[in-house]
Motif scaffolding. Structure first.
Motif, PDB file in Angstrom:
ATOM      1  N   ALA A  22      -3.324  30.222  58.327  1.00 50.56           N
ATOM      2  CA  ALA A  22      -3.322  28.839  59.084  1.00 50.56           C
ATOM      3  C   ALA A  22      -4.120  27.669  57.861  1.00 50.56           C
ATOM      4  O   ALA A  22      -3.618  26.721  57.653  1.00 50.56           O
ATOM      5  CB  ALA A  22      -3.766  28.959  60.330  1.00 50.56           C
ATOM      6  N   GLU A  23      -5.451  28.337  57.713  1.00 54.78           N
ATOM      7  CA  GLU A  23      -6.080  27.364  56.838  1.00 54.78           C
ATOM      8  C   GLU A  23      -5.551  27.125  55.347  1.00 54.78           C
ATOM      9  O   GLU A  23      -5.413  26.101  55.061  1.00 54.78           O
ATOM     10  CB  GLU A  23      -7.555  28.104  56.443  1.00 54.78           C
ATOM     11  CG  GLU A  23      -8.528  27.315  55.691  1.00 54.78           C
ATOM     12  CD  GLU A  23      -9.732  28.188  55.217  1.00 54.78           C
ATOM     13  OE1 GLU A  23     -10.760  27.556  55.562  1.00 54.78           O
ATOM     14  OE2 GLU A  23      -9.833  29.333  54.850  1.00 54.78           O
ATOM     15  N   ARG A  24      -4.849  28.114  54.787  1.00 51.33           N
ATOM     16  CA  ARG A  24      -4.092  28.305  53.436  1.00 51.33           C
ATOM     17  C   ARG A  24      -3.102  26.783  53.441  1.00 51.33           C
ATOM     18  O   ARG A  24      -3.184  26.059  52.807  1.00 51.33           O
ATOM     19  CB  ARG A  24      -3.774  29.237  52.944  1.00 51.33           C
ATOM     20  CG  ARG A  24      -2.929  29.472  51.497  1.00 51.33           C
ATOM     21  CD  ARG A  24      -2.519  30.572  51.131  1.00 51.33           C
ATOM     22  NE  ARG A  24      -1.456  31.419  52.297  1.00 51.33           N
ATOM     23  CZ  ARG A  24      -0.482  31.332  52.547  1.00 51.33           C
ATOM     24  NH1 ARG A  24       0.527  30.241  51.748  1.00 51.33           N
ATOM     25  NH2 ARG A  24       0.245  31.910  53.345  1.00 51.33           N
ATOM     26  N   LEU A  25      -2.111  27.059  54.689  1.00 51.59           N
ATOM     27  CA  LEU A  25      -1.143  26.360  54.792  1.00 51.59           C
ATOM     28  C   LEU A  25      -1.728  24.755  55.041  1.00 51.59           C
ATOM     29  O   LEU A  25      -1.141  23.909  54.652  1.00 51.59           O
ATOM     30  CB  LEU A  25      -0.349  26.620  55.943  1.00 51.59           C
ATOM     31  CG  LEU A  25       0.461  28.023  55.571  1.00 51.59           C
ATOM     32  CD1 LEU A  25       1.247  28.523  56.881  1.00 51.59           C
ATOM     33  CD2 LEU A  25       1.413  27.764  54.332  1.00 51.59           C
ATOM     34  N   ALA A  26      -2.660  24.615  55.963  1.00 48.82           N
ATOM     35  CA  ALA A  26      -3.427  23.111  56.233  1.00 48.82           C
ATOM     36  C   ALA A  26      -3.853  22.591  55.030  1.00 48.82           C
ATOM     37  O   ALA A  26      -3.655  21.537  54.889  1.00 48.82           O
ATOM     38  CB  ALA A  26      -4.302  23.566  57.377  1.00 48.82           C
ATOM     39  N   LEU A  27      -4.528  23.543  54.211  1.00 46.13           N
ATOM     40  CA  LEU A  27      -5.229  22.690  52.982  1.00 46.13           C
ATOM     41  C   LEU A  27      -4.135  22.167  52.224  1.00 46.13           C
ATOM     42  O   LEU A  27      -4.135  21.292  51.418  1.00 46.13           O
ATOM     43  CB  LEU A  27      -5.903  24.021  52.378  1.00 46.13           C
ATOM     44  CG  LEU A  27      -7.341  23.988  53.002  1.00 46.13           C
ATOM     45  CD1 LEU A  27      -7.910  25.261  52.175  1.00 46.13           C
ATOM     46  CD2 LEU A  27      -8.194  22.762  52.985  1.00 46.13           C
ATOM     47  N   GLN A  31      -3.381  18.557  50.866  1.00 45.79           N
ATOM     48  CA  GLN A  31      -3.404  18.179  49.637  1.00 45.79           C
ATOM     49  C   GLN A  31      -2.049  17.164  49.283  1.00 45.79           C
ATOM     50  O   GLN A  31      -2.029  16.087  48.356  1.00 45.79           O
ATOM     51  CB  GLN A  31      -3.067  19.503  48.638  1.00 45.79           C
ATOM     52  CG  GLN A  31      -3.367  19.334  47.189  1.00 45.79           C
ATOM     53  CD  GLN A  31      -4.521  19.057  46.717  1.00 45.79           C
ATOM     54  OE1 GLN A  31      -5.705  19.285  47.203  1.00 45.79           O
ATOM     55  NE2 GLN A  31      -5.026  18.234  45.643  1.00 45.79           N
ATOM     56  N   GLU A  32      -1.102  17.550  49.762  1.00 45.96           N
ATOM     57  CA  GLU A  32       0.223  16.847  49.579  1.00 45.96           C
ATOM     58  C   GLU A  32       0.454  15.727  50.371  1.00 45.96           C
ATOM     59  O   GLU A  32       0.757  14.658  50.093  1.00 45.96           O
ATOM     60  CB  GLU A  32       1.447  17.686  49.942  1.00 45.96           C
ATOM     61  CG  GLU A  32       1.611  18.850  48.891  1.00 45.96           C
ATOM     62  CD  GLU A  32       2.831  19.606  49.084  1.00 45.96           C
ATOM     63  OE1 GLU A  32       3.536  19.249  49.910  1.00 45.96           O
ATOM     64  OE2 GLU A  32       2.956  20.620  48.627  1.00 45.96           O
ATOM     65  N   CYS A  33      -0.208  15.498  51.769  1.00 42.90           N
ATOM     66  CA  CYS A  33       0.107  14.772  52.659  1.00 42.90           C
ATOM     67  C   CYS A  33      -1.100  13.929  53.377  1.00 42.90           C
ATOM     68  O   CYS A  33      -0.891  13.189  54.418  1.00 42.90           O
ATOM     69  CB  CYS A  33       1.075  14.943  53.816  1.00 42.90           C
ATOM     70  SG  CYS A  33       2.594  16.000  53.062  1.00 42.90           S
ATOM     71  N   GLY A  34      -2.400  14.407  53.033  1.00 43.33           N
ATOM     72  CA  GLY A  34      -3.242  13.637  53.796  1.00 43.33           C
ATOM     73  C   GLY A  34      -3.739  14.756  54.730  1.00 43.33           C
ATOM     74  O   GLY A  34      -2.829  15.498  55.350  1.00 43.33           O
ATOM     75  N   GLY A  35      -5.068  14.643  55.245  1.00 39.62           N
ATOM     76  CA  GLY A  35      -5.565  15.491  56.317  1.00 39.62           C
ATOM     77  C   GLY A  35      -5.250  14.940  57.515  1.00 39.62           C
ATOM     78  O   GLY A  35      -4.839  15.567  58.514  1.00 39.62           O
ATOM     79  N   ALA A  36      -5.267  13.866  57.796  1.00 39.94           N
ATOM     80  CA  ALA A  36      -5.247  13.218  59.113  1.00 39.94           C
ATOM     81  C   ALA A  36      -3.838  12.294  59.278  1.00 39.94           C
ATOM     82  O   ALA A  36      -3.577  11.682  58.387  1.00 39.94           O
ATOM     83  CB  ALA A  36      -6.460  12.134  59.550  1.00 39.94           C
ATOM     84  N   VAL A  79      -5.799  21.345  62.467  1.00 38.05           N
ATOM     85  CA  VAL A  79      -5.718  22.846  62.265  1.00 38.05           C
ATOM     86  C   VAL A  79      -6.909  23.327  61.589  1.00 38.05           C
ATOM     87  O   VAL A  79      -7.566  24.550  61.906  1.00 38.05           O
ATOM     88  CB  VAL A  79      -4.373  23.004  61.434  1.00 38.05           C
ATOM     89  CG1 VAL A  79      -4.344  24.595  60.968  1.00 38.05           C
ATOM     90  CG2 VAL A  79      -3.142  22.765  62.071  1.00 38.05           C
ATOM     91  N   LEU A  80      -7.474  22.821  60.609  1.00 37.09           N
ATOM     92  CA  LEU A  80      -8.862  23.383  59.963  1.00 37.09           C
ATOM     93  C   LEU A  80      -9.796  23.094  61.056  1.00 37.09           C
ATOM     94  O   LEU A  80     -10.743  24.166  60.914  1.00 37.09           O
ATOM     95  CB  LEU A  80      -9.065  22.385  58.914  1.00 37.09           C
ATOM     96  CG  LEU A  80      -8.018  22.197  57.677  1.00 37.09           C
ATOM     97  CD1 LEU A  80      -8.450  21.444  56.435  1.00 37.09           C
ATOM     98  CD2 LEU A  80      -8.242  23.936  56.923  1.00 37.09           C
ATOM     99  N   ARG A  81     -10.030  22.199  61.933  1.00 33.97           N
ATOM    100  CA  ARG A  81     -11.051  22.315  62.952  1.00 33.97           C
ATOM    101  C   ARG A  81     -10.724  23.471  63.971  1.00 33.97           C
ATOM    102  O   ARG A  81     -11.686  24.126  64.289  1.00 33.97           O
ATOM    103  CB  ARG A  81     -11.099  21.069  63.737  1.00 33.97           C
ATOM    104  CG  ARG A  81     -11.592  19.893  62.982  1.00 33.97           C
ATOM    105  CD  ARG A  81     -11.819  18.753  63.905  1.00 33.97           C
ATOM    106  NE  ARG A  81     -10.629  18.083  64.730  1.00 33.97           N
ATOM    107  CZ  ARG A  81      -9.952  17.307  64.072  1.00 33.97           C
ATOM    108  NH1 ARG A  81     -10.024  16.708  62.783  1.00 33.97           N
ATOM    109  NH2 ARG A  81      -8.742  16.953  64.585  1.00 33.97           N
ATOM    110  N   GLU A  82      -9.542  23.920  64.428  1.00 39.11           N
ATOM    111  CA  GLU A  82      -9.273  24.996  64.987  1.00 39.11           C
ATOM    112  C   GLU A  82      -9.297  26.156  64.471  1.00 39.11           C
ATOM    113  O   GLU A  82     -10.010  27.160  65.030  1.00 39.11           O
ATOM    114  CB  GLU A  82      -7.546  25.135  65.211  1.00 39.11           C
ATOM    115  CG  GLU A  82      -7.401  25.010  66.719  1.00 39.11           C
ATOM    116  CD  GLU A  82      -5.569  25.067  66.894  1.00 39.11           C
ATOM    117  OE1 GLU A  82      -4.819  25.160  66.240  1.00 39.11           O
ATOM    118  OE2 GLU A  82      -5.407  24.206  68.060  1.00 39.11           O
TER     119      GLU A  82
END
Length: 198
Positions: A22-27, A31-36, A79-82
């Motif tokens: 999940a972390e790898r996919l969220a990062l 990278q491509e679309c922003g975090g929030a 997702v990263l907070r989760e």
């Protein structure tokens, strides 16, 4: 990437692998679309984009429907907070390597996972079968329990016995219920084991 089913995979290792995935996919998404992200039924957008920052729009301006708010709720930052929270829970409930408990102490408590335990009992001072083991083969006196494998009480006497379990019946420690609940989220994953069901 999915790992092959492994009968020796612990629930802790299974959950750690899901969190890493999940972390790898969220990062990668961040990278491509922003975090929030912000989203509504029209579109999904980067929350802090100076320009258009569109991530998803429907065909010919028809909107994205319920996908917009759902995607924004599960943006990479969320997702990263989760993942961070789940890792903290996993750390709280993952057994730490403990100092090994000597076999003699485990036998004294009747708790060695590779052995099963039984006792035989009779009337105090009239228990003539104190040296007769329980039915079945392989029983030996459990000299670590009681007084060299027996004990005298007010009205009875007991003899304590043990025998090695067959390899396929060795008890494995039961994972904590909270880890079973967390693992059930991934019940559709090929590495998930039915015995982990809460």
């Amino acid at each position: 990437m999915r790992e092959p089913r492994d009968a020796h995979l612990t629930i802790e290792a299974f959950l750690a692998a899901r969190l890493n995935e999940a972390e790898r996919l969220a990062l990668a998404a961040a990278q491509e679309c922003g975090g929030a992200w912000d989203g509504d039924t029209d579109s999904v957008r980067e929350a802090d984009a100076a320009g258009s920052g569109y991530i998803a729009v429907g065909p010919w301006g028809s909107g994205v429907g319920a996908f917009g708010p759902h995607a924004a709720l599960h943006d990479p930052a969320h997702v990263l907070r989760e993942v961070e929270a789940w890792r903290a829970i996993l750390e709280m409930y993952t057994p730490e390597p403990l100092k090994p408990v000597p076999d003699a102490e485990l036998h004294a408590r009747g708790r060695h996972p590779e052995w099963e335990y039984r006792s035989t009992a009779g009337q105090r001072k009239a228990f003539h079968d104190y040296n007769v083991p329980p039915e079945g083969e392989g029983w030996v006196r459990n000299v670590e329990q009681g007084r060299d494998g027996w004990e005298r009480f007010d009205y009875t006497e007991e003899s304590y016995w043990r025998r090695r379990r067959p390899a396929d019946q060795v008890r494995q420690p039961e994972p904590p219920q909270i880890l079973k609940v967390l693992a059930a989220v991934h019940a559709g994953h090929p590495g998930y084991r039915r015995e982990w069901a809460p």
